[in-house]
Design a protein around this motif. Sequence first.
Motif, PDB file in Angstrom:
ATOM      1  N   HIS A 154      12.958   3.302  19.304  1.00 34.49           N
ATOM      2  CA  HIS A 154      11.819   3.705  18.405  1.00 34.49           C
ATOM      3  C   HIS A 154      11.683   2.478  17.223  1.00 34.49           C
ATOM      4  O   HIS A 154      10.549   2.225  17.119  1.00 34.49           O
ATOM      5  N   LEU A 155      12.771   1.934  16.997  1.00 33.47           N
ATOM      6  CA  LEU A 155      12.711   0.984  15.911  1.00 33.47           C
ATOM      7  C   LEU A 155      12.331  -0.378  16.411  1.00 33.47           C
ATOM      8  O   LEU A 155      11.426  -1.173  15.878  1.00 33.47           O
ATOM      9  N   GLY A 156      12.850  -0.922  17.630  1.00 27.76           N
ATOM     10  CA  GLY A 156      12.445  -1.898  18.249  1.00 27.76           C
ATOM     11  C   GLY A 156      10.834  -1.864  18.737  1.00 27.76           C
ATOM     12  O   GLY A 156      10.203  -2.844  18.442  1.00 27.76           O
ATOM     13  N   GLY A 157      10.318  -0.725  19.308  1.00 22.80           N
ATOM     14  CA  GLY A 157       8.833  -0.571  19.368  1.00 22.80           C
ATOM     15  C   GLY A 157       8.122  -0.847  18.297  1.00 22.80           C
ATOM     16  O   GLY A 157       7.015  -1.558  18.041  1.00 22.80           O
ATOM     17  N   PHE A 158       8.470  -0.002  17.025  1.00 22.41           N
ATOM     18  CA  PHE A 158       7.847   0.055  15.816  1.00 22.41           C
ATOM     19  C   PHE A 158       7.555  -1.379  15.449  1.00 22.41           C
ATOM     20  O   PHE A 158       6.368  -1.826  14.750  1.00 22.41           O
ATOM     21  N   VAL A 159       8.718  -2.168  15.130  1.00 18.61           N
ATOM     22  CA  VAL A 159       8.687  -3.573  14.531  1.00 18.61           C
ATOM     23  C   VAL A 159       7.747  -4.482  15.280  1.00 18.61           C
ATOM     24  O   VAL A 159       6.847  -5.113  14.661  1.00 18.61           O
ATOM     25  N   VAL A 160       8.071  -4.487  16.689  1.00 20.77           N
ATOM     26  CA  VAL A 160       7.166  -5.423  17.469  1.00 20.77           C
ATOM     27  C   VAL A 160       5.510  -4.977  17.398  1.00 20.77           C
ATOM     28  O   VAL A 160       4.711  -5.536  17.284  1.00 20.77           O
ATOM     29  N   GLY A 161       5.205  -3.527  17.208  1.00 22.35           N
ATOM     30  CA  GLY A 161       4.040  -2.999  16.910  1.00 22.35           C
ATOM     31  C   GLY A 161       3.452  -3.504  15.719  1.00 22.35           C
ATOM     32  O   GLY A 161       2.058  -3.860  15.741  1.00 22.35           O
ATOM     33  N   PHE A 171       4.802   5.937   4.799  1.00 23.33           N
ATOM     34  CA  PHE A 171       5.110   6.398   6.042  1.00 23.33           C
ATOM     35  C   PHE A 171       6.155   5.412   6.828  1.00 23.33           C
ATOM     36  O   PHE A 171       7.021   6.122   7.418  1.00 23.33           O
ATOM     37  N   SER A 172       5.796   4.154   6.851  1.00 28.84           N
ATOM     38  CA  SER A 172       6.858   3.336   7.345  1.00 28.84           C
ATOM     39  C   SER A 172       8.297   3.233   7.052  1.00 28.84           C
ATOM     40  O   SER A 172       9.092   3.318   8.061  1.00 28.84           O
ATOM     41  N   LEU A 173       8.373   3.340   5.924  1.00 31.74           N
ATOM     42  CA  LEU A 173       9.823   3.541   5.201  1.00 31.74           C
ATOM     43  C   LEU A 173      10.594   4.743   5.630  1.00 31.74           C
ATOM     44  O   LEU A 173      11.719   4.651   5.994  1.00 31.74           O
ATOM     45  N   ILE A 174       9.781   5.835   5.448  1.00 28.91           N
ATOM     46  CA  ILE A 174      10.304   7.101   5.941  1.00 28.91           C
ATOM     47  C   ILE A 174      10.664   7.160   7.320  1.00 28.91           C
ATOM     48  O   ILE A 174      11.741   7.571   7.996  1.00 28.91           O
ATOM     49  N   ASN A 188      14.828   7.156  11.689  1.00 24.69           N
ATOM     50  CA  ASN A 188      15.152   6.788  13.045  1.00 24.69           C
ATOM     51  C   ASN A 188      16.528   6.167  12.722  1.00 24.69           C
ATOM     52  O   ASN A 188      17.441   6.159  13.628  1.00 24.69           O
ATOM     53  N   ALA A 189      16.719   5.132  11.926  1.00 29.06           N
ATOM     54  CA  ALA A 189      17.929   4.296  11.553  1.00 29.06           C
ATOM     55  C   ALA A 189      19.020   5.348  11.309  1.00 29.06           C
ATOM     56  O   ALA A 189      20.411   4.929  11.561  1.00 29.06           O
ATOM     57  N   ALA A 190      18.704   6.379  10.717  1.00 25.02           N
ATOM     58  CA  ALA A 190      20.009   7.488  10.323  1.00 25.02           C
ATOM     59  C   ALA A 190      20.356   8.268  11.491  1.00 25.02           C
ATOM     60  O   ALA A 190      21.408   8.845  11.367  1.00 25.02           O
ATOM     61  N   VAL A 191      19.500   8.227  12.521  1.00 25.98           N
ATOM     62  CA  VAL A 191      19.966   8.998  13.939  1.00 25.98           C
ATOM     63  C   VAL A 191      21.379   8.837  14.071  1.00 25.98           C
ATOM     64  O   VAL A 191      22.211   9.680  14.506  1.00 25.98           O
ATOM     65  N   PRO A 192      22.147   7.624  14.195  1.00 18.15           N
ATOM     66  CA  PRO A 192      23.543   7.481  14.502  1.00 18.15           C
ATOM     67  C   PRO A 192      24.452   8.164  13.523  1.00 18.15           C
ATOM     68  O   PRO A 192      25.502   8.419  14.054  1.00 18.15           O
ATOM     69  N   LEU A 193      24.110   8.474  12.557  1.00 17.13           N
ATOM     70  CA  LEU A 193      24.735   9.441  11.491  1.00 17.13           C
ATOM     71  C   LEU A 193      24.864  11.000  11.824  1.00 17.13           C
ATOM     72  O   LEU A 193      25.911  11.505  11.409  1.00 17.13           O
ATOM     73  N   VAL A 194      24.015  11.232  12.587  1.00 17.38           N
ATOM     74  CA  VAL A 194      23.614  12.692  12.715  1.00 17.38           C
ATOM     75  C   VAL A 194      24.857  13.405  13.435  1.00 17.38           C
ATOM     76  O   VAL A 194      25.435  14.308  13.065  1.00 17.38           O
ATOM     77  N   PRO A 195      25.386  12.980  14.345  1.00 21.41           N
ATOM     78  CA  PRO A 195      26.539  13.382  15.026  1.00 21.41           C
ATOM     79  C   PRO A 195      27.846  13.643  14.205  1.00 21.41           C
ATOM     80  O   PRO A 195      28.683  14.869  14.205  1.00 21.41           O
ATOM     81  N   ASN A 234       0.890  -1.186   0.056  1.00 20.05           N
ATOM     82  CA  ASN A 234       0.065  -0.123   0.153  1.00 20.05           C
ATOM     83  C   ASN A 234       1.021   1.205   0.133  1.00 20.05           C
ATOM     84  O   ASN A 234       1.752   1.573   0.920  1.00 20.05           O
ATOM     85  N   PRO A 235       0.771   2.245  -1.013  1.00 21.32           N
ATOM     86  CA  PRO A 235       1.903   3.211  -1.219  1.00 21.32           C
ATOM     87  C   PRO A 235       1.676   4.231   0.115  1.00 21.32           C
ATOM     88  O   PRO A 235       2.989   4.715   0.584  1.00 21.32           O
ATOM     89  N   ARG A 236       0.523   4.319   0.830  1.00 21.81           N
ATOM     90  CA  ARG A 236       0.736   5.220   1.977  1.00 21.81           C
ATOM     91  C   ARG A 236       1.211   4.799   2.977  1.00 21.81           C
ATOM     92  O   ARG A 236       2.269   5.462   3.775  1.00 21.81           O
ATOM     93  N   SER A 237       0.829   3.595   3.429  1.00 20.44           N
ATOM     94  CA  SER A 237       1.491   2.971   4.756  1.00 20.44           C
ATOM     95  C   SER A 237       2.982   2.323   4.523  1.00 20.44           C
ATOM     96  O   SER A 237       3.728   2.625   5.304  1.00 20.44           O
TER      97      SER A 237
END
Length: 246
Positions: free
Chosen positions: A225-232, A196-199, A204-211, A190-193
Amino acid sequence: MSDTGSGQEPRQTGREPVFMLPAVVTALGGIMLAIHLATTLVLDNVGLYQLTLWFGFVPARLLIPDQIPGGFLPLIWTPFSHAFLHANWEHVIFNTLWLVIFATPVARRYGAIPTLVIFLLTSAAGAVAFAATTLPSVQVLIGASGGVAGLTGAAMRFIFQPVLVGTDPDTGQRVLLGRHLASLREVFTNPRSRNFSLIWIVLNAAVPLVPALIGQDIQIAWQAHLGGFVVGLLLPPLFERNWQHE
């Protein structure tokens, strides 16, 4: 609205106020705000440190329990209790707003107890992901982000899906059953879900690169964030009920 724990959105009778929230959403948000207000008004720095130590999640307890007050014991409750503590008002307000947005459709579909179960289980899943990526360093996890991410993942299974029309098993009348529960494959076709999910996952996966990009560290528990989302994403089928749908 129903808090019976049914697997589909109940039919509404009468008109309701536009801003009425499910009781469980109001309760969770209210508890988080009340705890932060109380800690701000009542506790000094020493008290805040002790509160965080005993109710925040500290993965290093697994490796050096003799060096952290309480030893192993707080690991019984801190995978859950950390979700009710926040670092500052911006932190708690952002998490409360995100909770309102994504916990509301989950609560209206499944009811209070399943919503609370999803929140607590995905908070714990976020804590596990945090532990897996921070040990052996001594770090503390606080905030509802893992549980809120879990409710976001759960909502992705149906909020962008079509509404089902079915047959009431007792009367035989056609009724609206709520939105279709998507399979994991359907979530990502589904394009919308999918978008949204991929973005959400990529950000969140890019956060370690920010510093490395901005030259300073940022305190975001992207692992939770990632652990909660996947289990959700995985939990909603446990709370569905069967209907005859066309």
